[in-house]
Design a protein around this motif. Structure first.
Motif, PDB file in Angstrom:
ATOM      1  N   GLU A   1       0.927  -1.301  -0.053  1.00  0.00           N
ATOM      2  CA  GLU A   1       0.000   0.054  -0.070  1.00  0.00           C
ATOM      3  C   GLU A   1       0.824   1.370   0.068  1.00  0.00           C
ATOM      4  O   GLU A   1       1.628   1.379   0.684  1.00  0.00           O
ATOM      5  CB  GLU A   1      -0.773  -0.013   1.208  1.00  0.00           C
TER       6      GLU A   1
ATOM      7  N   ARG B   1      -9.130   0.209   6.710  1.00  0.00           N
ATOM      8  CA  ARG B   1      -8.796   0.233   5.265  1.00  0.00           C
ATOM      9  C   ARG B   1      -8.016  -0.946   4.855  1.00  0.00           C
ATOM     10  O   ARG B   1      -8.358  -1.402   3.573  1.00  0.00           O
ATOM     11  CB  ARG B   1      -7.880   1.493   5.125  1.00  0.00           C
TER      12      ARG B   1
ATOM     13  N   LYS C   1      -9.755  -3.701   1.741  1.00  0.00           N
ATOM     14  CA  LYS C   1      -9.235  -4.132   0.515  1.00  0.00           C
ATOM     15  C   LYS C   1      -8.830  -5.710   0.529  1.00  0.00           C
ATOM     16  O   LYS C   1      -8.523  -6.271  -0.474  1.00  0.00           O
ATOM     17  CB  LYS C   1      -7.711  -3.450   0.361  1.00  0.00           C
TER      18      LYS C   1
ATOM     19  N   ASP D   1     -11.581   1.506  -0.578  1.00  0.00           N
ATOM     20  CA  ASP D   1     -10.493   2.248   0.372  1.00  0.00           C
ATOM     21  C   ASP D   1     -11.080   3.792   0.310  1.00  0.00           C
ATOM     22  O   ASP D   1     -11.916   4.270  -0.255  1.00  0.00           O
ATOM     23  CB  ASP D   1      -9.510   2.203  -0.600  1.00  0.00           C
TER      24      ASP D   1
ATOM     25  N   SER E   1      -9.769   7.914   2.091  1.00  0.00           N
ATOM     26  CA  SER E   1      -8.745   8.779   2.799  1.00  0.00           C
ATOM     27  C   SER E   1      -9.580   9.899   3.207  1.00  0.00           C
ATOM     28  O   SER E   1     -10.597  10.454   2.752  1.00  0.00           O
ATOM     29  CB  SER E   1      -7.568   9.039   2.015  1.00  0.00           C
TER      30      SER E   1
ATOM     31  N   LEU F   1      -5.693   6.162  -4.320  1.00  0.00           N
ATOM     32  CA  LEU F   1      -6.437   5.110  -4.033  1.00  0.00           C
ATOM     33  C   LEU F   1      -6.380   3.831  -4.833  1.00  0.00           C
ATOM     34  O   LEU F   1      -6.898   3.004  -4.721  1.00  0.00           O
ATOM     35  CB  LEU F   1      -7.817   5.654  -4.273  1.00  0.00           C
TER      36      LEU F   1
END
Length: 546
Positions: A17, A227, A231, A283, A285, A307
């Motif tokens: 990531e 997060r 994923k 995802d 932010s 992303l």
């Protein structure tokens, strides 16, 4: 399918990531929900409505391009090969059976909840040392799950204030919360809920005003876990959507934003990547303000790139976005990463084609199409009730698609068919992934009033975990409605049965007297009647024998 909940798999995904430092206007018409321009203070300098003079000069020097009509044939772009990193769908053991609680615990794992309990207990000890006057015993993992269950219960049974859930002796009293924990216990856990350690918070606060200060420090431990789980547990299908999501909050945290075009106008802004097929949040932010480590390509560019992780997703995905993000550079760079993209765009964006004598005007008839191809990019303008501008690296300009619109002629409304560009058709079909996700989140949201800004985000993490769990359960089984899923989840979190056994109204047996029956009619229905032995032993009730 491969099982991806083990710690090794999580660490593998985490290592791949990319780190980054930054964490609905009311719809007038469904077709226009994504075409509205936004007034957003987070936009970069290149996106303000009033362009600088120097920028206008650069724009005016660009050579005029010739727009083509729908009658001219466009080249069909090369189709990207879809190579996902994993098989799309839930990444769970196909032989296992998963309950709502089992799926929820994939997001709020016992390790994550244990850390949450540890930090909450440390915050409570700190508060007591500073003179707070309330009783406190350390919260355990099982009690924290019951606390989550009460939060979800309050999301389904709406009352005006928290204390109303423990109000007694009223027509509107609800008995369930008091059976799980006392009101004071619920409130003290809420007051001390902490996702990071208080001592570490203090060290981070000392860095205010420097580049080392992390505005999201208080939520980052749990945010990183959520997060990563989003994923890891599910792999998306081909069509993805990027959009903003607002978490209502007016706290003076320095991160709250105002977005005029959203139903929730004040709050924390989240950039969200979602699966367009089911609204699963892949995802996200949290926007924290201007980023000193930006790449120089602008906030929209950096957001989309952060992303999209090719090691996690794979290649060949189609990403849909609105005009806040779309730019020729972004779409070109995404194509270099083997990602197709489609989105509405703003005419003044750098390298976008400018108007020419043969472009659309306000008087152009409805259904008119103009397009320009510039290498892999096709820019399309379409006249609906107003002009729509779309850019794509996936579609040709026009493939014969049509749409129906209600048209008024001579005081009579009728349906009329109009040609529609292929990018617009696809955009309307797949752009709603984040909107669908927001819709699912709002049905039984855990959000309620709180004084702490980080608790607002914590409640949103609960919403994401519950909604994603429901989406996966629907993919696996499809035998529960959203309401039934939440009811089952609440019951399992609280350790109770979702159905309360009804009281037995009558008995089918002949009462067994505790004493010999008398034939004396004077003793029938008198004060000498005895309790039924059978009913007392079996049902713990008292049925009097005749």
């Amino acid at each position: 399918m491969a099982h991806c909940t083990c710690e090794e798999t999580l660490e593998t995904v985490l290592d791949s990531e990319e780190e980054f430092t930054f964490s609905s206007e009311e719809e007038q018409d469904e077709e226009w929900s994504h075409f509205e321009e936004r007034l957003d203070p987070a936009e970069d300098e290149n996106d303000i409505d009033q362009m600088p003079v120097a920028k206008k000069a650069r724009t005016s020097k660009q050579p005029a391009l010739t727009w083509k009509a729908e009658t001219e044939v466009d080249l069909v772009p090369q189709t990207l090969r879809f190579v996902p990193a994993r098989e799309p769908g839930p990444q769970l053991w196909p032989t296992d059976s998963y309950t709502p609680l089992g799926l929820f615990k994939l997001f709020f794992t016992e390790n994550a909840v244990s850390t949450l309990c540890y930090n909450t207990n440390a915050q409570a000890a700190r508060s007591l040392a500073r003179g707070r006057k309330y009783k406190w015993t350390d919260v355990s993992v099982s009690e924290m799950y019951r606390y989550f269950g009460l939060i979800f219960y309050m999301g389904m049974v709406k009352l005006i204030s928290i204390k109303d859930y423990w109000r007694q002796g009223s027509l509107f009293s609800v008995p369930f919360p008091a059976t799980i924990m006392s009101r004071d216990r619920y409130r003290t856990i809420s007051w001390n809920m902490h996702m990071s350690h208080p001592a570490e918070d203090k060290e981070n606060d000392k860095k205010k005003g420097t580049n080392e200060y992390d505005r999201l420090f208080r939520v980052k431990p749990l945010m990183d876990t959520i997060r990563l789980a989003c994923k890891t547990i599910y792999h998306p299908r081909r069509n993805l959507a990027v959009d903003e999501r607002m978490v209502a909050c007016k706290a003076n945290s320095g991160m709250t934003q105002y977005m005029k075009a959203k139903p929730t106008k004040w709050g924390f802004k989240l950039f969200v990547l979602a699966d367009s097929s089911n609204g699963y949040t892949l995802d996200f932010s949290v926007y924290t303000g201007k980023n000193n480590t930006a790449t120089g390509n602008g906030l929209p560019y950096d957001t989309v790139m952060s992303l999209l992780d090719r090691k996690v997703l794979g290649s060949g995905y189609h990403v849909y976005m609105d005009n806040f993000y779309t730019s020729p550079k972004l779409l070109t760079d995404m194509l270099g990463m083997k990602y197709g993209a489609c989105g509405t765009y703003r005419d003044y964006r750098k390298n976008s084609p400018q108007n020419a004598p043969n472009s659309l005007t306000k008087n152009s008839p409805r259904g008119s199409i103009r397009w320009i191809r510039n290498g892999p990019l096709v820019f399309v303008k379409w006249m609906d009730t107003r002009e729509v501008s779309v850019c794509s690296t996936i579609h040709p300009a026009y493939t014969g698609d049509t749409v129906q619109r209600r048209v008024k002629a001579q005081d009579t409304w009728s349906l009329k068919t109009f040609p529609c560009p292929a990018p617009v058709t696809a955009y309307n079909q797949y752009m709603g992934g984040v909107d669908l996700s927001d819709q699912l989140l709002q049905y039984y949201t855990a959000q309620h009033k709180t004084l702490k800004w980080y608790r607002k985000i914590f409640l949103h993490f609960l919403d994401i975990a519950a909604t994603n769990s429901y989406t996966i359960h629907k993919e696996l089984y499809g035998n529960m409605t959203h309401k039934e899923f939440m009811e089952q989840l609440i019951a399992e979190l609280c350790g109770v049965s979702p159905k309360i056994p009804q009281k037995r109204a009558s008995s089918d047996h002949v009462p067994v007297p505790g004493a010999p029956l008398s034939t004396d009619t004077r003793k029938v229905a008198s004060s000498g009647r005895r309790i039924c032995v059978h009913c007392k032993a079996l049902y713990q009730c008292f049925v009097l024998c005749e």
